[in-house]
Design a protein around this motif. Structure first.
Motif, PDB file in Angstrom:
ATOM      1  N   LEU A  43      95.210  56.679  71.276  1.00  0.00           N
ATOM      2  CA  LEU A  43      96.384  55.790  70.726  1.00  0.00           C
ATOM      3  C   LEU A  43      97.528  56.432  70.671  1.00  0.00           C
ATOM      4  O   LEU A  43      98.849  56.267  71.184  1.00  0.00           O
ATOM      5  CB  LEU A  43      95.811  54.831  69.522  1.00  0.00           C
ATOM      6  N   TYR A  44      97.626  57.554  69.720  1.00  0.00           N
ATOM      7  CA  TYR A  44      98.729  58.396  69.378  1.00  0.00           C
ATOM      8  C   TYR A  44      99.185  59.193  70.572  1.00  0.00           C
ATOM      9  O   TYR A  44     100.355  59.562  70.882  1.00  0.00           O
ATOM     10  CB  TYR A  44      98.548  59.104  68.243  1.00  0.00           C
ATOM     11  N   GLN A  45      98.434  59.454  71.526  1.00  0.00           N
ATOM     12  CA  GLN A  45      98.732  60.248  72.774  1.00  0.00           C
ATOM     13  C   GLN A  45      99.453  59.454  73.754  1.00  0.00           C
ATOM     14  O   GLN A  45     100.491  59.737  74.154  1.00  0.00           O
ATOM     15  CB  GLN A  45      97.369  60.727  73.610  1.00  0.00           C
ATOM     16  N   LEU A  46      99.233  57.839  73.629  1.00  0.00           N
ATOM     17  CA  LEU A  46      99.923  57.107  74.495  1.00  0.00           C
ATOM     18  C   LEU A  46     101.175  56.699  73.818  1.00  0.00           C
ATOM     19  O   LEU A  46     102.301  56.387  74.534  1.00  0.00           O
ATOM     20  CB  LEU A  46      99.141  55.837  74.616  1.00  0.00           C
ATOM     21  N   PHE A  47     101.228  56.326  72.445  1.00  0.00           N
ATOM     22  CA  PHE A  47     102.068  55.833  71.600  1.00  0.00           C
ATOM     23  C   PHE A  47     102.262  56.705  70.450  1.00  0.00           C
ATOM     24  O   PHE A  47     101.839  56.645  69.546  1.00  0.00           O
ATOM     25  CB  PHE A  47     101.880  54.466  71.395  1.00  0.00           C
ATOM     26  N   PRO A  48     103.230  58.027  70.453  1.00  0.00           N
ATOM     27  CA  PRO A  48     103.414  58.838  69.589  1.00  0.00           C
ATOM     28  C   PRO A  48     103.661  58.048  67.869  1.00  0.00           C
ATOM     29  O   PRO A  48     103.535  58.946  66.898  1.00  0.00           O
ATOM     30  CB  PRO A  48     104.427  59.809  69.944  1.00  0.00           C
ATOM     31  N   SER A  49     104.301  56.919  68.011  1.00  0.00           N
ATOM     32  CA  SER A  49     104.509  56.124  66.586  1.00  0.00           C
ATOM     33  C   SER A  49     104.217  54.868  66.876  1.00  0.00           C
ATOM     34  O   SER A  49     104.255  54.299  67.992  1.00  0.00           O
ATOM     35  CB  SER A  49     105.944  56.477  66.356  1.00  0.00           C
ATOM     36  N   LYS A  50     104.171  53.951  65.740  1.00  0.00           N
ATOM     37  CA  LYS A  50     103.928  52.716  65.653  1.00  0.00           C
ATOM     38  C   LYS A  50     105.177  52.140  66.243  1.00  0.00           C
ATOM     39  O   LYS A  50     105.358  51.091  66.843  1.00  0.00           O
ATOM     40  CB  LYS A  50     103.859  52.098  64.317  1.00  0.00           C
ATOM     41  N   GLU A  51     106.486  52.748  66.011  1.00  0.00           N
ATOM     42  CA  GLU A  51     107.706  51.958  66.565  1.00  0.00           C
ATOM     43  C   GLU A  51     107.767  52.195  68.003  1.00  0.00           C
ATOM     44  O   GLU A  51     108.075  51.182  68.736  1.00  0.00           O
ATOM     45  CB  GLU A  51     108.892  52.724  66.096  1.00  0.00           C
ATOM     46  N   ALA A  52     107.228  53.409  68.615  1.00  0.00           N
ATOM     47  CA  ALA A  52     107.197  53.419  69.955  1.00  0.00           C
ATOM     48  C   ALA A  52     106.233  52.199  70.601  1.00  0.00           C
ATOM     49  O   ALA A  52     106.519  51.554  71.609  1.00  0.00           O
ATOM     50  CB  ALA A  52     106.705  54.533  70.630  1.00  0.00           C
ATOM     51  N   LEU A  53     105.240  51.825  70.065  1.00  0.00           N
ATOM     52  CA  LEU A  53     104.216  50.861  70.352  1.00  0.00           C
ATOM     53  C   LEU A  53     105.087  49.296  70.223  1.00  0.00           C
ATOM     54  O   LEU A  53     104.780  48.589  71.172  1.00  0.00           O
ATOM     55  CB  LEU A  53     102.896  50.952  69.601  1.00  0.00           C
ATOM     56  N   VAL A  54     105.803  49.276  69.214  1.00  0.00           N
ATOM     57  CA  VAL A  54     106.290  48.026  69.149  1.00  0.00           C
ATOM     58  C   VAL A  54     107.460  47.921  70.105  1.00  0.00           C
ATOM     59  O   VAL A  54     107.643  46.735  70.729  1.00  0.00           O
ATOM     60  CB  VAL A  54     107.123  48.013  67.428  1.00  0.00           C
ATOM     61  N   LEU A  55     108.027  48.945  70.326  1.00  0.00           N
ATOM     62  CA  LEU A  55     109.347  48.889  71.424  1.00  0.00           C
ATOM     63  C   LEU A  55     108.590  48.353  72.809  1.00  0.00           C
ATOM     64  O   LEU A  55     109.141  47.681  73.430  1.00  0.00           O
ATOM     65  CB  LEU A  55     110.237  50.181  71.384  1.00  0.00           C
ATOM     66  N   GLU A  56     107.688  48.931  73.146  1.00  0.00           N
ATOM     67  CA  GLU A  56     107.040  48.761  74.342  1.00  0.00           C
ATOM     68  C   GLU A  56     106.470  47.339  74.633  1.00  0.00           C
ATOM     69  O   GLU A  56     106.402  46.758  75.323  1.00  0.00           O
ATOM     70  CB  GLU A  56     105.691  49.671  74.731  1.00  0.00           C
ATOM     71  N   PHE A  57     105.771  46.900  73.318  1.00  0.00           N
ATOM     72  CA  PHE A  57     105.498  45.280  73.379  1.00  0.00           C
ATOM     73  C   PHE A  57     106.334  44.682  73.430  1.00  0.00           C
ATOM     74  O   PHE A  57     106.515  43.562  74.061  1.00  0.00           O
ATOM     75  CB  PHE A  57     104.628  45.424  71.780  1.00  0.00           C
ATOM     76  N   LEU A  58     107.555  44.695  72.865  1.00  0.00           N
ATOM     77  CA  LEU A  58     108.757  43.976  72.795  1.00  0.00           C
ATOM     78  C   LEU A  58     109.185  43.798  74.363  1.00  0.00           C
ATOM     79  O   LEU A  58     109.569  42.947  74.919  1.00  0.00           O
ATOM     80  CB  LEU A  58     109.958  44.169  71.874  1.00  0.00           C
ATOM     81  N   GLN A  59     109.307  45.027  74.872  1.00  0.00           N
ATOM     82  CA  GLN A  59     109.949  45.181  76.294  1.00  0.00           C
ATOM     83  C   GLN A  59     109.119  44.401  77.272  1.00  0.00           C
ATOM     84  O   GLN A  59     109.473  43.756  78.154  1.00  0.00           O
ATOM     85  CB  GLN A  59     110.202  46.551  76.620  1.00  0.00           C
ATOM     86  N   GLN A  60     107.725  44.602  77.055  1.00  0.00           N
ATOM     87  CA  GLN A  60     106.881  43.945  78.054  1.00  0.00           C
ATOM     88  C   GLN A  60     106.822  42.260  77.645  1.00  0.00           C
ATOM     89  O   GLN A  60     106.865  41.439  78.905  1.00  0.00           O
ATOM     90  CB  GLN A  60     105.299  44.558  77.687  1.00  0.00           C
ATOM     91  N   ARG A  61     106.805  41.928  76.603  1.00  0.00           N
ATOM     92  CA  ARG A  61     107.093  40.595  76.186  1.00  0.00           C
ATOM     93  C   ARG A  61     108.298  40.128  76.828  1.00  0.00           C
ATOM     94  O   ARG A  61     108.243  38.889  77.171  1.00  0.00           O
ATOM     95  CB  ARG A  61     106.964  40.506  74.686  1.00  0.00           C
ATOM     96  N   ASP A  62     109.469  40.750  76.622  1.00  0.00           N
ATOM     97  CA  ASP A  62     110.619  40.166  77.258  1.00  0.00           C
ATOM     98  C   ASP A  62     110.616  40.051  78.873  1.00  0.00           C
ATOM     99  O   ASP A  62     110.976  38.857  79.343  1.00  0.00           O
ATOM    100  CB  ASP A  62     111.647  41.386  76.932  1.00  0.00           C
ATOM    101  N   SER A  63     110.003  40.844  79.482  1.00  0.00           N
ATOM    102  CA  SER A  63     110.012  40.919  80.854  1.00  0.00           C
ATOM    103  C   SER A  63     109.023  39.644  81.334  1.00  0.00           C
ATOM    104  O   SER A  63     109.523  38.977  82.219  1.00  0.00           O
ATOM    105  CB  SER A  63     109.239  42.224  81.400  1.00  0.00           C
ATOM    106  N   ARG A  64     108.001  39.514  80.671  1.00  0.00           N
ATOM    107  CA  ARG A  64     107.019  38.366  80.961  1.00  0.00           C
ATOM    108  C   ARG A  64     107.823  37.066  80.470  1.00  0.00           C
ATOM    109  O   ARG A  64     107.550  35.987  81.366  1.00  0.00           O
ATOM    110  CB  ARG A  64     105.692  38.546  80.376  1.00  0.00           C
ATOM    111  N   TRP A  65     108.247  37.084  79.543  1.00  0.00           N
ATOM    112  CA  TRP A  65     108.915  35.684  78.962  1.00  0.00           C
ATOM    113  C   TRP A  65     109.944  35.389  79.895  1.00  0.00           C
ATOM    114  O   TRP A  65     110.085  34.142  80.251  1.00  0.00           O
ATOM    115  CB  TRP A  65     109.320  35.934  77.664  1.00  0.00           C
ATOM    116  N   GLN A  66     110.960  36.440  80.251  1.00  0.00           N
ATOM    117  CA  GLN A  66     112.034  35.900  81.284  1.00  0.00           C
ATOM    118  C   GLN A  66     111.699  35.391  82.398  1.00  0.00           C
ATOM    119  O   GLN A  66     112.064  34.698  83.098  1.00  0.00           O
ATOM    120  CB  GLN A  66     112.865  37.188  81.201  1.00  0.00           C
TER     121      GLN A  66
END
Length: 184
Positions: A43-66
């Motif tokens: 998990l930390y190899q993929l996302f070095p921090s929780k914030e990195a995971l949060v930002l990717e979650f938001l980017q992915q959600r934005d693309s899908r929502w739009q």
């Protein structure tokens, strides 16, 4: 062992479900690990921090929502029907059993004061939505300021639907939008 892309997808899927249903601050990386079945090390190899995971979650959600909104709205035959369809799509979204409001408003409320990147993601999402509305208004031949009013109606409906647990604010906002569209 699961390949990198599959592990990444599993982590993002688990994070989205947990962050959206419980809130970002209430969910630790261990909970994401447990829900995804991906080891904490991976998990930390993929996302070095929780914030990195949060930002990717938001980017992915934005693309899908739009994309989902645009697909629904663009299927309507006339500019006026496309504007009304924004609110019909919101009604469908608000009717989903796991609807908890806007992930961007929620994340901004939780982290906007301490994470400039999360705040920027929220602004980006809201600007993209506003720009979409502005394009619809332009196509309808109406004054540009109508887009600002429609955005306020939609944002109010998003928040009200989450607080009261009913999709009806989307219909009320659609009715108000129609009134605004026919006001000189």
């Amino acid at each position: 062992m699961v390949d990198r892309e599959t592990a990444r997808e599993r982590v993002l899927e688990a994070a989205e479900e947990l962050f959206y249903s419980r809130g970002i601050q209430a969910v630790g990386m261990a909970a994401v690990r447990n829900a995804s079945g991906v080891s904490l090390k991976r998990l930390y190899q993929l996302f070095p921090s929780k914030e990195a995971l949060v930002l990717e979650f938001l980017q992915q959600r934005d693309s899908r929502w739009q994309r989902a909104l645009a697909d629904y709205v663009d299927a309507q035959p006339t500019p006026d029907e496309r504007i009304a369809a924004v609110f019909d799509w919101l009604y469908k979204w608000f009717s989903e059993p796991d609807y908890r409001g806007c992930a961007f408003i929620n994340s901004f409320g939780e982290l906007g004061a301490v994470s400039p990147e999360v705040a920027e993601q929220a602004r980006h999402h809201k600007k993209a939505f506003h720009d979409h509305l502005a394009g619809l208004v332009t196509a309808s031949g109406r004054p540009a300021e109508l887009a600002d009013r429609l955005a306020l109606l939609a944002e109010g409906a998003i928040t009200t639907a989450a607080i009261f647990g009913t999709p009806e604010p989307a219909r009320q906002a659609r009715d108000a939008a129609r009134l605004l569209m026919h006001t000189p």
